[in-house]
Design a protein around this motif. Structure first.
Motif, PDB file in Angstrom:
ATOM      1  N   SER A  51       1.017  -0.951   0.097  1.00 41.48           N
ATOM      2  CA  SER A  51       0.175   0.644  -0.075  1.00 41.48           C
ATOM      3  C   SER A  51       0.723   1.108  -0.243  1.00 41.48           C
ATOM      4  O   SER A  51       0.284   3.205   0.373  1.00 41.48           O
ATOM      5  CB  SER A  51      -0.960  -0.182   0.585  1.00 41.48           C
ATOM      6  N   GLN A  54      -0.041   5.069  -0.408  1.00 42.91           N
ATOM      7  CA  GLN A  54      -1.660   5.644  -0.148  1.00 42.91           C
ATOM      8  C   GLN A  54      -1.759   5.163   1.489  1.00 42.91           C
ATOM      9  O   GLN A  54      -3.252   5.591   1.911  1.00 42.91           O
ATOM     10  CB  GLN A  54      -2.151   4.128  -0.182  1.00 42.91           C
ATOM     11  N   GLU A 181     -10.994   3.776  -1.915  1.00 42.86           N
ATOM     12  CA  GLU A 181      -9.224   4.467  -2.000  1.00 42.86           C
ATOM     13  C   GLU A 181      -8.964   4.902  -4.352  1.00 42.86           C
ATOM     14  O   GLU A 181      -9.037   3.861  -4.264  1.00 42.86           O
ATOM     15  CB  GLU A 181      -8.283   2.898  -1.589  1.00 42.86           C
ATOM     16  N   ASN A 183      -6.375   4.413  -6.496  1.00 44.68           N
ATOM     17  CA  ASN A 183      -5.492   4.675  -7.244  1.00 44.68           C
ATOM     18  C   ASN A 183      -5.360   4.416  -8.802  1.00 44.68           C
ATOM     19  O   ASN A 183      -3.835   4.616  -9.047  1.00 44.68           O
ATOM     20  CB  ASN A 183      -4.554   3.441  -6.284  1.00 44.68           C
ATOM     21  N   ASN A 217      -4.490  13.079  -2.472  1.00 45.96           N
ATOM     22  CA  ASN A 217      -4.092  12.892  -1.441  1.00 45.96           C
ATOM     23  C   ASN A 217      -3.054  12.650  -0.666  1.00 45.96           C
ATOM     24  O   ASN A 217      -2.133  12.851   0.395  1.00 45.96           O
ATOM     25  CB  ASN A 217      -2.259  11.671  -1.906  1.00 45.96           C
ATOM     26  N   THR A 246      -5.436   8.811  -4.574  1.00 46.32           N
ATOM     27  CA  THR A 246      -4.469   7.976  -3.859  1.00 46.32           C
ATOM     28  C   THR A 246      -3.317   8.168  -5.284  1.00 46.32           C
ATOM     29  O   THR A 246      -4.242   7.439  -6.332  1.00 46.32           O
ATOM     30  CB  THR A 246      -4.989   7.691  -2.864  1.00 46.32           C
ATOM     31  N   TYR A 247      -2.181   7.082  -4.662  1.00 40.78           N
ATOM     32  CA  TYR A 247      -1.225   6.849  -5.419  1.00 40.78           C
ATOM     33  C   TYR A 247      -0.356   5.201  -5.124  1.00 40.78           C
ATOM     34  O   TYR A 247       0.095   5.361  -3.586  1.00 40.78           O
ATOM     35  CB  TYR A 247       0.039   8.067  -5.674  1.00 40.78           C
ATOM     36  N   ARG A 248      -0.565   4.665  -5.742  1.00 45.22           N
ATOM     37  CA  ARG A 248      -0.275   3.018  -5.843  1.00 45.22           C
ATOM     38  C   ARG A 248       1.217   3.395  -6.106  1.00 45.22           C
ATOM     39  O   ARG A 248       1.461   2.924  -7.542  1.00 45.22           O
ATOM     40  CB  ARG A 248      -0.927   2.667  -6.547  1.00 45.22           C
TER      41      ARG A 248
END
Length: 328
Positions: A51, A54, A181, A183, A217, A246-248
């Motif tokens: 994760s 995130q 979430e 991503n 994020n 958000t960002y993976r």
């Protein structure tokens, strides 16, 4: 709504702990899996979903939660488990498949379960929404405190369970918050090619409940919006749907070559790493000294290192216990 300083310190500590935990797990996971990758080899067999990137979602939401509040998470659950207060040593042992794990090593990293803090997760897409609604309903019928939070990925918003659960949660005005979430990737499928609308938060209107979208994020904005939604749920006003950009930073799973990402996307995301960004903000705008943050970082990493060492040293399950806790 700006978090108080002690909450900001807690948020930063949990983000650092989550990142360090996953970095250590990542290194150990690859032991025995080279030069030819075989996910069955090494001290941590099976799939592994990280994760990294995130972390703001977990701390921004869980900063408002109490032990009686319920969290259901996805197959990418470590950041939320750590933020909810899951026992770090037992969680590490569970990931290693050890007898001292939360479920005696039977569940692994996609099935973390800690009844002491009301946390559970599942590898099935959108599976956690129904149990979260059930927990919220039980609290409401019994007049007990507790809000249910269901974390899902943006791909799960296209599952039937998403719509069925939101409908009933709205009809019954359950004390529940659904956190998406986003991503941008459902495994290797881009959100824009699988989802008809830009933000899943817009789908809340179909069920007559509030929908909020949080870009960037941003842990402090997440804290603000989540606080409002959780307070609304505690006051008996029903559910809220929140989607968070958000960002993976890693692939879908360990071993993912990420060939589906456009050129330059990964580098751009790494440049927006939320942990150094929050660190800089805490110093510039919230009165934290560099030495204070360094102490937080040392503690967070030491807690993780202790948990990893515990897992490494723990015994394997006994073969004769293979059928214990199995129901037919």
């Amino acid at each position: 709504m700006t978090p108080p300083k002690d909450t900001l310190a807690w948020m930063y500590e949990k983000m650092v702990a989550s990142r360090h935990f996953e970095e250590e797990i990542e290194k150990i996971y690859m032991e025995g899996k080279t030069p030819v990758f075989n996910m069955a080899d090494g001290p941590i067999p099976g799939e592994m979903h990280l994760s990294n990137g995130q972390e703001p979602v977990a701390v921004g939401v869980c900063a408002h939660l109490n032990p009686e509040d319920i969290v259901t998470a996805t197959h990418r659950p470590h950041h939320q488990a750590i933020a909810k207060g899951v026992d770090l040593k037992k969680m590490a042992a569970e990931i290693f498949g050890k007898a001292t794990g939360l479920s005696g090593g039977r569940g692994g990293h996609m099935h973390i379960f800690d009844a002491d803090v009301n946390f559970a997760c599942s590898g099935i897409i959108a599976q956690g929404m129904g149990p979260a609604a059930g927990a919220a309903l039980s609290r409401k019928l019994q007049g007990k405190p507790g809000v249910a939070i269901s974390f899902i990925g943006e791909g799960a918003a296209n599952q039937g369970a998403f719509h069925e659960t939101l409908n009933l949660a709205a009809v019954w005005k359950l004390p529940m918050v659904v956190v998406v979430e986003d991503n941008a990737w459902g495994i290797s499928v881009a959100k824009e090619t699988s989802t008809a609308i830009q933000s899943n938060a817009d789908r809340a209107a179909a069920y007559g409940i509030p929908g909020r979208f949080i870009p960037g994020n941003d842990p402090l904005k997440i804290y603000e919006v989540a606080g409002e939604a959780i307070e609304r749920a505690r006051n008996g006003e029903g559910p809220t749907l929140i989607e968070i950009e958000t960002y993976r930073l890693a692939g879908h799973f360990m071993g993912d070559a990420e060939g589906y990402r456009p050129e330059g996307e990964k580098d751009a995301l790494l440049a927006k790493d939320p942990i150094p960004n929050l660190r800089q903000l805490l110093v510039a705008e919230h009165g934290f000294a560099e030495a204070e943050l360094a102490r937080i970082e040392v503690k967070a990493r030491a807690d993780v290192d202790e948990a990893i060492a515990f897992a490494r040293q723990s015994p394997d399950p006994k073969p004769e216990d293979a059928l214990t806790a199995v129901f037919a």
